[in-house]
Design a protein around this motif. Structure first.
Motif, PDB file in Angstrom:
ATOM      1  N   GLY A  27       0.798  -1.229   0.000  1.00  0.00           N
ATOM      2  CA  GLY A  27       0.000   0.000   0.000  1.00  0.00           C
ATOM      3  C   GLY A  27       0.818   1.261   0.000  1.00  0.00           C
ATOM      4  N   ALA A  28       0.332   2.245   0.769  1.00  0.00           N
ATOM      5  CA  ALA A  28       0.894   3.592   0.719  1.00  0.00           C
ATOM      6  C   ALA A  28       2.336   3.639   1.214  1.00  0.00           C
ATOM      7  N   ASP A  29       3.030   4.717   0.851  1.00  0.00           N
ATOM      8  CA  ASP A  29       4.398   4.939   1.324  1.00  0.00           C
ATOM      9  C   ASP A  29       4.428   5.012   2.839  1.00  0.00           C
ATOM     10  N   PRO A  30       5.425   4.399   3.449  1.00  0.00           N
ATOM     11  CA  PRO A  30       5.586   4.647   4.887  1.00  0.00           C
ATOM     12  C   PRO A  30       5.941   6.118   5.118  1.00  0.00           C
ATOM     13  N   ALA A  31       5.343   6.708   6.142  1.00  0.00           N
ATOM     14  CA  ALA A  31       5.555   8.138   6.410  1.00  0.00           C
ATOM     15  C   ALA A  31       6.964   8.379   6.940  1.00  0.00           C
ATOM     16  N   PRO A  32       7.482   9.600   6.803  1.00  0.00           N
ATOM     17  CA  PRO A  32       8.775   9.922   7.416  1.00  0.00           C
ATOM     18  C   PRO A  32       8.767   9.585   8.901  1.00  0.00           C
ATOM     19  N   GLY A  33       9.886   9.035   9.389  1.00  0.00           N
ATOM     20  CA  GLY A  33       9.960   8.655  10.796  1.00  0.00           C
ATOM     21  C   GLY A  33       9.590   7.203  11.053  1.00  0.00           C
ATOM     22  N   THR A  34       9.198   6.499   9.993  1.00  0.00           N
ATOM     23  CA  THR A  34       8.817   5.090  10.131  1.00  0.00           C
ATOM     24  C   THR A  34      10.041   4.198   9.944  1.00  0.00           C
ATOM     25  N   ARG A  35      10.135   3.154  10.744  1.00  0.00           N
ATOM     26  CA  ARG A  35      11.246   2.215  10.561  1.00  0.00           C
ATOM     27  C   ARG A  35      10.914   1.205   9.463  1.00  0.00           C
ATOM     28  N   VAL A  36      11.927   0.901   8.691  1.00  0.00           N
ATOM     29  CA  VAL A  36      11.752  -0.088   7.622  1.00  0.00           C
ATOM     30  C   VAL A  36      12.950  -1.031   7.644  1.00  0.00           C
ATOM     31  N   THR A  73       2.635   3.597  12.986  1.00  0.00           N
ATOM     32  CA  THR A  73       2.813   5.050  13.149  1.00  0.00           C
ATOM     33  C   THR A  73       4.311   5.312  13.319  1.00  0.00           C
ATOM     34  N   PRO A  74       4.799   6.438  12.772  1.00  0.00           N
ATOM     35  CA  PRO A  74       6.238   6.709  12.835  1.00  0.00           C
ATOM     36  C   PRO A  74       6.764   6.727  14.269  1.00  0.00           C
ATOM     37  N   VAL A  75       7.960   6.161  14.465  1.00  0.00           N
ATOM     38  CA  VAL A  75       8.561   6.217  15.807  1.00  0.00           C
ATOM     39  C   VAL A  75       9.180   7.585  16.067  1.00  0.00           C
ATOM     40  N   LEU A  76       9.484   8.295  15.004  1.00  0.00           N
ATOM     41  CA  LEU A  76       9.959   9.676  15.170  1.00  0.00           C
ATOM     42  C   LEU A  76       8.908  10.564  14.525  1.00  0.00           C
ATOM     43  N   ASP A  77       8.234  11.348  15.354  1.00  0.00           N
ATOM     44  CA  ASP A  77       7.219  12.218  14.765  1.00  0.00           C
ATOM     45  C   ASP A  77       7.909  13.385  14.062  1.00  0.00           C
ATOM     46  N   GLU A  78       7.097  14.225  13.456  1.00  0.00           N
ATOM     47  CA  GLU A  78       7.638  15.308  12.636  1.00  0.00           C
ATOM     48  C   GLU A  78       8.598  16.190  13.441  1.00  0.00           C
ATOM     49  N   ALA A  79       8.186  16.496  14.684  1.00  0.00           N
ATOM     50  CA  ALA A  79       9.005  17.390  15.508  1.00  0.00           C
ATOM     51  C   ALA A  79      10.338  16.730  15.863  1.00  0.00           C
ATOM     52  N   SER A  80      10.310  15.440  16.193  1.00  0.00           N
ATOM     53  CA  SER A  80      11.554  14.744  16.535  1.00  0.00           C
ATOM     54  C   SER A  80      12.485  14.699  15.339  1.00  0.00           C
ATOM     55  N   LEU A  81      11.898  14.374  14.178  1.00  0.00           N
ATOM     56  CA  LEU A  81      12.716  14.316  12.962  1.00  0.00           C
ATOM     57  C   LEU A  81      13.363  15.660  12.677  1.00  0.00           C
ATOM     58  N   GLU A  82      12.584  16.696  12.848  1.00  0.00           N
ATOM     59  CA  GLU A  82      13.068  18.036  12.575  1.00  0.00           C
ATOM     60  C   GLU A  82      14.240  18.373  13.507  1.00  0.00           C
ATOM     61  N   LEU A  83      14.077  18.036  14.800  1.00  0.00           N
ATOM     62  CA  LEU A  83      15.128  18.309  15.774  1.00  0.00           C
ATOM     63  C   LEU A  83      16.398  17.518  15.438  1.00  0.00           C
ATOM     64  N   LEU A  84      16.213  16.235  15.119  1.00  0.00           N
ATOM     65  CA  LEU A  84      17.378  15.385  14.855  1.00  0.00           C
ATOM     66  C   LEU A  84      18.096  15.809  13.576  1.00  0.00           C
ATOM     67  N   GLU A  85      17.337  16.183  12.568  1.00  0.00           N
ATOM     68  CA  GLU A  85      17.979  16.643  11.334  1.00  0.00           C
ATOM     69  C   GLU A  85      18.719  17.951  11.577  1.00  0.00           C
TER      70      GLU A  85
END
Ligand code: ADP
Ligand code: ZN
Ligand code: ZN
Length: 732
Positions: A27-36, A73-85
């Protein structure tokens, strides 16, 4: 054009990796922050999806699909990803390592992110197979398939109960696509959070601080809560957390390594009837995973932790507190990814649009500079909550006063007087062991560490010579190994001071607090208890005594040697000295009796000591900032240190010289070095550093962006261990 997903992998390579979306029917693309799970060479690795793209530099036929999506659901939400990047860019560290480093080990290996259970169900193909009457010769498989088709999704517990040893049949069926399993997150029972016991009535200054930060809930604001130890800062944090809870939000509280004491936890638990997740470096992998899940799932309403907790997931974050913000343990200064949790807390608060409170009795000069520039708001707590008066600081001039084994006559007299008046005494010396030097009285030989440019420390009770830099450990010789003459201990450590004081004050019972006396869980508490009950009259200790503990009946503090901090090659040494003096002084007179602080020094006219004594920490900070401005040290410039170590000094310096040559003459950036470290050899390795300095942040980072990938490619890089430290807090 191929549609690809950019995946961060836990590798030291400074890049992301492109993969095709998982094969249908996923199905759909895994969202940013999702582990694969992805193929990587011959391995399969767990990675984190960072973004999607419509172009790839990889040839389409070489792109491989993602094998498996691990999270719903992503293990790193948008805010976490933003901080880590942001952190990966700012500290110039490979994004894959930064992102995976934010997850507990079990999650990096693919464990489920939430409390979940495995469920099995029949697929369409399975139902068709049943209808077609297949599997007649495999009764166990058929029975399991029939059960699943009839019952719908079944948890493994149910299958254990109803289908006996079903795993083998399940394997065969899923291999043919007749059944499938999934991890289903378990819903957490809703928890309410409330205040168990109301706190004391706030003093006016505390009330004003709570109001100021409270008014900023829901938007960004950086506040410095500046108050001496015992002025009621923790009480202010508790009231603010209470407000956040009432709004349905969650709070993140960062404390120094040594500040996460059972007393502090007990205080939080006594105040709040709300689940708490505690994250610190001594947790086992399983404990860390459990605490992380509590935070991630939103079960925990308060997340309390040390440095790395700045990356903890906190849904509906409402407030960040950094207690003892000046503490060096907030800076990761080992390993690859060297970040400041204090600075990242401010960045996180800005991204999340929440207030951040930086509390300290001795705010760092950087923080005070930010106050001066109007970026942070200072809130003062001038009075002590427990109605005590601040202690009186005095210098003891060691050039004019007799010393007996490190203790001057005025200090000895003061100890006698305070003991006579039923007070307790704290003696501070930042050096453990018996003596820092073992000397031969015949030939002048000094016991050296074979692996370091350092002397071995005498540990008399243990009968050992130990290196405090590499851990080398040898028996204490009775005679000089070179000439056979007698050897003697020179100088003082806490062990010797204890011996000397025991001889001078035989009626007073002593306690000692340093890494040699506190080795197991409970040792620290035992010492604190002996002081609290009054059984111990004198406490001798290192840095360990400066933090976190209340000794209300201590009326005298003696700082045995202030001078190490005054003439160091590290421009931050005076700041650390002043912080230590103020923090240790804060241990005196916390009860109702006034305290006295004696500081022994050979340099009573040193301008920074004078400004500290005459105008307090504030005055010291002004003088020290003026010095920094003149010398163009931070916060009036930006620094990054390229460090290297190798088996030979030539290799370490050679690499740094080559790196410097590569840099040429960068615009707006000064390069200083390379130079060997002040202690060049440690544990058999030679250390050196090259500093890059700039008045502004931007040119430094532009330079680092271009330079580092080239440095990495240097032939000499293979012969050394190297690292980059942005905003280093220790220069060596
Ligand atoms: P800090 O965190 O600045 O060291 P604390 O919040 O721990 O200060 O307060 C020091 C002591 O004073 C604690 O025992 C605390 O319970 C008490 N205290 C704090 N605020 C008040 C207050 N408003 N009224 C009475 N006692 C207080
Ligand atoms: Zn000798
Ligand atoms: Zn050593």
């Amino acid at each position: 054009m191929p549609h690809v997903l950019r995946v961060a992998l836990d590798t030291p390579l400074r890049r992301l990796f492109d993969y095709l979306p998982p094969a249908p029917p996923a199905g759909a693309d895994p969202a940013p922050g999702t582990r694969v799970r992805v193929p990587f060479g011959r391995q399969r690795l767990v990675g984190i999806v960072v973004s999607a793209a419509d172009t790839s530099e990889i040839a389409p036929q070489r792109l491989k699909p993602i094998l498996e999506v691990l999270d719903a659901t992503p293990v790193l939400d948008e805010a976490s990803l933003e901080l880590l990047e942001w952190a990966a860019r700012y500290y110039h560290h490979p994004e894959g390592e930064v992102l995976s480093g934010a997850l507990p080990k079990a999650l990096r290996l693919g464990a489920p992110a939430g409390a979940s259970e495995e469920r099995w169900l029949a697929t369409g193909a399975g139902a068709a197979a049943l209808a077609a009457g297949e599997l007649r010769r495999a009764p166990k498989q058929r029975a399991l398939l029939e059960l699943l088709a009839a019952e719908g999704p079944c948890a493994t517990g149910l299958l254990d109960a109803r289908a006996g040893s079903w795993r083998e049949a399940a394997r065969a069926l899923s291999a043919r696509g007749f059944i499938a399993s999934s991890e289903v997150p378990l819903a957490r029972p809703a928890v309410c959070a409330s205040v168990r016991a109301p706190g004391p009535e706030l003093l006016p200054e505390q009330g004003a601080a709570v109001e100021a930060v409270g008014a900023a809930l829901g938007r960004f604001g950086a506040f410095v809560l500046h108050g001496i130890t015992g002025s009621g800062k923790t009480e202010v944090y508790l009231r603010l957390i209470e407000r956040v809870l009432a709004r349905g939000g969650r709070s993140l509280v960062l404390v120094p390594e040594i500040g996460l004491t059972p007393q502090l936890l007990a205080r939080f638990r006594a105040r709040f009837d709300a689940p708490l997740a505690v994250l610190h470096s001594a947790l086992t992998d399983a404990e860390r995973l459990a605490a992380w899940r509590d935070a991630f799932g939103g079960h925990a309403r308060i997340v309390l932790g040390t440095r790395s907790a700045v990356f903890a997931p906190v849904p509906d974050l409402g407030l960040i507190v950094v207690d003892e913000e000046h503490d060096a343990s907030f800076k990761q200064h080992e390993g690859g990814f060297r970040y400041s949790a204090r600075d990242l807390a401010v960045v996180r608060a800005r991204h999340a649009q929440v207030p951040v409170v930086l509390g300290s009795a001795t705010p760092s000069l950087e923080t005070l500079h930010n106050v001066g520039a109007g970026r942070y708001t200072r809130l003062r707590l001038e009075r002590r909550a427990a109605l005590a008066v601040p202690p009186l600081l005095k210098l003891v001039d060691l050039r004019h006063n007799a010393m007996r084994s490190g203790i001057s006559t005025p200090a000895a007299l003061a100890i006698e007087r305070h003991l006579g008046e039923d007070g307790q005494v704290l003696v501070f010396l930042n050096r453990r062991g018996y003596a820092p030097t073992l000397l031969c009285t015949g030939c002048g030989w000094i016991a050296p560490c074979r692996e370091c440019d350092a002397r071995l420390t005498v540990h008399l009770a243990a009968g050992r010579l130990r290196c405090h830099h590499c851990g080398a450990d040898a028996p204490l010789p009775a005679r000089c190994p070179q000439c056979g003459f007698a050897v003697k201990s020179v100088g003082q450590g806490t062990e010797r001071v204890e011996e000397v004081l025991a001889a001078q004050f035989p009626q007073a019972s002593l306690a000692r607090l340093d890494r040699d006396t506190v080795r197991r869980r409970g040792d620290l508490e035992a010492v604190v208890r002996r002081m609290a009950t009054g059984e111990a009259r004198i406490l001798i200790g290192t840095q360990m005594v400066t933090k976190g503990h209340d000794f209300p009946n201590v009326t005298l503090v003696v700082v045995l040697n202030a001078d190490q901090g005054l003439f160091s090659t590290d421009f931050r040494a005076p700041e650390r000295l002043a912080q230590t003096i103020v923090q240790v002084a804060g241990r005196a007179g916390r009860g109702t009796r006034p305290g006295e602080v004696l500081i022994q020094t050979e340099f009573p006219d040193h301008p920074l000591l004078k400004s500290l004594l005459e105008h307090g920490y504030e005055g010291f900070a002004r003088a020290a900032l003026a010095e920094r401005a003149q010398a163009r040290w931070p916060p009036f410039s930006r620094l990054a240190a390229l460090r290297a170590s190798a088996r030979s000094a030539e290799a370490a310096l050679g690499f740094l010289s080559a790196a410097r040559t590569l840099a040429g003459r960068p615009r707006g950036v000064r390069l200083l070095g390379p130079v060997p470290a002040a202690m060049a050899r440690r544990a058999g390795r030679h250390y050196a550093q090259l500093l890059a300095e700039s008045t502004e942040r931007a040119p430094l980072h532009t330079f680092l962006d271009e330079w580092l990938p080239q440095v990495e490619q240097l032939r000499q890089a293979r012969a050394v261990r190297w690292s980059l430290d942005v905003d280093p807090i220790e220069l060596f």
